[in-house]
Design a protein around this motif. Structure first.
Motif, PDB file in Angstrom:
ATOM      1  N   LEU A 155      30.021  61.540  67.470  1.00  0.00           N
ATOM      2  CA  LEU A 155      29.696  62.847  68.029  1.00  0.00           C
ATOM      3  C   LEU A 155      30.604  63.935  67.469  1.00  0.00           C
ATOM      4  O   LEU A 155      30.166  65.065  67.225  1.00  0.00           O
ATOM      5  N   LYS A 156      31.871  63.599  67.225  1.00  0.00           N
ATOM      6  CA  LYS A 156      32.824  64.582  66.709  1.00  0.00           C
ATOM      7  C   LYS A 156      32.573  64.906  65.249  1.00  0.00           C
ATOM      8  O   LYS A 156      32.675  66.062  64.829  1.00  0.00           O
ATOM      9  N   ASN A 157      32.241  63.889  64.451  1.00  0.00           N
ATOM     10  CA  ASN A 157      32.118  64.070  63.003  1.00  0.00           C
ATOM     11  C   ASN A 157      30.703  64.327  62.526  1.00  0.00           C
ATOM     12  O   ASN A 157      30.494  64.795  61.402  1.00  0.00           O
ATOM     13  N   GLY A 158      29.688  64.004  63.335  1.00  0.00           N
ATOM     14  CA  GLY A 158      28.316  64.256  62.951  1.00  0.00           C
ATOM     15  C   GLY A 158      27.932  63.567  61.652  1.00  0.00           C
ATOM     16  O   GLY A 158      28.144  62.364  61.477  1.00  0.00           O
ATOM     17  N   TYR A 159      27.402  64.336  60.723  1.00  0.00           N
ATOM     18  CA  TYR A 159      26.933  63.773  59.457  1.00  0.00           C
ATOM     19  C   TYR A 159      28.049  63.106  58.661  1.00  0.00           C
ATOM     20  O   TYR A 159      27.771  62.241  57.821  1.00  0.00           O
ATOM     21  N   LEU A 160      29.293  63.492  58.883  1.00  0.00           N
ATOM     22  CA  LEU A 160      30.406  62.973  58.100  1.00  0.00           C
ATOM     23  C   LEU A 160      31.068  61.764  58.742  1.00  0.00           C
ATOM     24  O   LEU A 160      32.069  61.257  58.217  1.00  0.00           O
ATOM     25  N   PHE A 209      18.107  63.996  58.334  1.00  0.00           N
ATOM     26  CA  PHE A 209      18.435  62.903  59.248  1.00  0.00           C
ATOM     27  C   PHE A 209      19.704  62.223  58.748  1.00  0.00           C
ATOM     28  O   PHE A 209      19.807  61.905  57.560  1.00  0.00           O
ATOM     29  N   PRO A 210      20.681  61.981  59.627  1.00  0.00           N
ATOM     30  CA  PRO A 210      21.953  61.421  59.164  1.00  0.00           C
ATOM     31  C   PRO A 210      21.904  59.931  58.865  1.00  0.00           C
ATOM     32  O   PRO A 210      22.492  59.460  57.884  1.00  0.00           O
ATOM     33  N   ARG A 231      34.718  57.244  57.616  1.00  0.00           N
ATOM     34  CA  ARG A 231      35.087  55.857  57.876  1.00  0.00           C
ATOM     35  C   ARG A 231      35.079  55.033  56.588  1.00  0.00           C
ATOM     36  O   ARG A 231      35.962  54.207  56.355  1.00  0.00           O
ATOM     37  N   PHE A 232      34.066  55.248  55.734  1.00  0.00           N
ATOM     38  CA  PHE A 232      34.005  54.506  54.472  1.00  0.00           C
ATOM     39  C   PHE A 232      35.266  54.754  53.655  1.00  0.00           C
ATOM     40  O   PHE A 232      35.860  53.824  53.088  1.00  0.00           O
ATOM     41  N   ALA A 281      25.469  59.886  53.675  1.00  0.00           N
ATOM     42  CA  ALA A 281      26.513  59.375  52.778  1.00  0.00           C
ATOM     43  C   ALA A 281      25.916  58.865  51.473  1.00  0.00           C
ATOM     44  O   ALA A 281      26.514  59.027  50.404  1.00  0.00           O
ATOM     45  N   THR A 282      24.744  58.232  51.535  1.00  0.00           N
ATOM     46  CA  THR A 282      24.095  57.747  50.318  1.00  0.00           C
ATOM     47  C   THR A 282      23.694  58.915  49.421  1.00  0.00           C
ATOM     48  O   THR A 282      23.853  58.853  48.194  1.00  0.00           O
ATOM     49  N   ASN A 283      23.196  59.991  50.018  1.00  0.00           N
ATOM     50  CA  ASN A 283      22.821  61.166  49.233  1.00  0.00           C
ATOM     51  C   ASN A 283      24.023  61.911  48.667  1.00  0.00           C
ATOM     52  O   ASN A 283      23.856  62.802  47.824  1.00  0.00           O
ATOM     53  N   HIS A 284      25.229  61.561  49.125  1.00  0.00           N
ATOM     54  CA  HIS A 284      26.448  62.187  48.633  1.00  0.00           C
ATOM     55  C   HIS A 284      27.416  61.142  48.063  1.00  0.00           C
ATOM     56  O   HIS A 284      28.618  61.398  47.958  1.00  0.00           O
TER      57      HIS A 284
END
Length: 414
Positions: free
Chosen positions: A21-26, A291-292, A31-32, A321-324
């Motif tokens: 919830l804090k980091n959203g899309y990131l 969509f995340p 974490r990775f 993350a895959t798209n980035h």
């Protein structure tokens, strides 16, 4: 980050719900990086899951019929975006049969008709708002709803298009919400389902005359993989599953204008070159947040990265993350449409609407329509039919789904 870790690490937190919830899309990206792996185990909303990203992860997730989407997402999300009995919740032969219906409705000729309907409605709405400042997101929702209804063969006198636009947009806007906001959106969805069920019943009973090749007729005449007619309530859900994703493209319209406003050199390129418009559309879909994540539950046991995945295990593929992913995309944090010149079309690298094969897997069957709509709008926007007033154009990656802070207001030209 190690490309081929031998062991999938665990998140150090006892539960990652607050971190998500804090980091959203990131959330996944951070974490990775911290764990030095393209996959990790975590507990989210009290349930254990393996979170992963990248080309190999997308291949594992989408190929081989390893996963089921049924009940893979929280009910608050599923009941807004999919609901019971929809094509997304099916697997195996039932899914392939139902998916073929959507593929027929969204073939190249049909997409061309949708683009024509979109252009007609854009011209109409642009004239209606000439000289006024309006939020482009709201305008896009209305234009796309009207275009989708016209394209699908749904008579204008059978629906309040503004009301339906709001209901369809809320299904996406409120999917990540919890509590009363989500409950209200679900009630509004039920109202849309009741409308769609009545429409299907009237088409079947010939009280509404529908063209034999129209999308609404195709769904009304749809059957399951045993040849039995789709139950009325299931057909109604599929009507919404056809209309809602078209309206969701409004976000990409906003992001397209955002991109071209911040990278004005693309106006001239896009206006005169349809291929350049397609490259911009694909880069918008890669670069901007949509969509995340997508989740699934294992239905066939398999081994990956030294771990045995058993039926019922939950896996989350991080789409953003895959798209980035810097292993796939050079300088992923920059908006570079030229990266798609000569792109090989690997279905497990550009995954804003899922990976794998659209015809046989769970990749969105409307992806070609999304690209075409976004590219055509890029060309329309390149003629500068509006200006972008001073406003807050920042996009918070903590808010899911994301939009610019001021929803991108535009001043329509006379």
């Amino acid at each position: 980050m190690s490309d081929t870790p031998t062991v999938i690490p665990r998140s150090p937190a006892p539960d990652d719900t607050l971190a998500f919830l804090k980091n959203g899309y990131l959330y996944g990206t951070r974490r990775f990086r911290k764990l030095g792996s393209d996959a990790f185990e975590a507990r989210l909303a009290g349930m254990r899951a393996t979170v992963m990203h990248g080309r190999e992860a997308a291949s594992v997730f989408y190929e081989g019929d390893r996963f089921s989407r049924e009940r893979a997402m929280p009910s608050s999300v599923q009941h807004l975006l999919q609901d019971e009995g929809s094509v997304q919740t099916l697997e195996g032969p039932p899914h392939r049969h139902r998916k073929s219906m959507f593929m027929r409705m969204l073939d190249d000729a049909s997409v061309a008709r949708l683009i024509a309907a979109f252009e007609r409605e854009w011209t109409r709405v642009r004239a209606e708002h000439a000289g006024h400042e309006v939020p482009l997101y709201d305008l896009g929702n209305l234009v796309l709803t009207r275009a989708a209804l016209s394209w699908a063969g749904i008579p204008a006198d059978r629906v309040d298009d503004r009301d339906l636009a709001g209901r369809l947009a809320a299904m996406v806007d409120r999917a990540s919400s919890i509590g009363p906001v989500n409950w209200v959106a679900r009630v509004r969805r039920r109202g849309a389902e009741e409308w769609a069920a009545e429409l299907v019943a009237d088409v079947r009973a010939a009280r509404v005359q529908a063209d034999p090749d129209s999308a609404i007729r195709t769904i009304a005449d749809g059957s399951d993989d045993h040849g039995a007619p789709l139950p009325e309530e299931v057909a109604a859900v599929e009507v919404l599953n056809l209309l809602r994703p078209i309206v969701a493209v409004s976000r990409y319209l906003v992001f397209t204008v955002h991109a071209m406003h911040t990278h004005p050199q693309w106006h001239a390129k896009v206006e005169r070159d349809a291929d350049a418009a397609t490259r911009v559309a694909n880069e918008v879909r890669r670069f901007y947040p949509f969509f995340p994540v997508i989740s699934g539950t294992v239905q066939r046991p398999f081994d990956w990265r030294g771990r045995d995945f058993e039926p019922g295990d939950r896996v989350i593929l991080d789409l953003y993350a895959t798209n980035h992913d810097e292993r796939i995309w050079e300088e992923p944090g920059r908006f570079l449409p030229e990266r798609f010149e000569g792109w090989d079309g690997d279905p497990n690298t550009l995954v804003p609407q899922g990976g794998g094969d659209a015809a046989t897997g769970h990749r969105c069957p409307g992806e070609a329509a999304t690209i075409a709509l976004t590219a055509r709008f890029a060309q329309l926007a390149a003629t500068r039919p509006f200006s972008v007033p001073d406003q807050d154009l920042r996009i918070s990656l903590r808010h899911i789904p994301a939009l610019p802070m001021d929803r991108l207001r535009v001043q329509m030209r006379d």
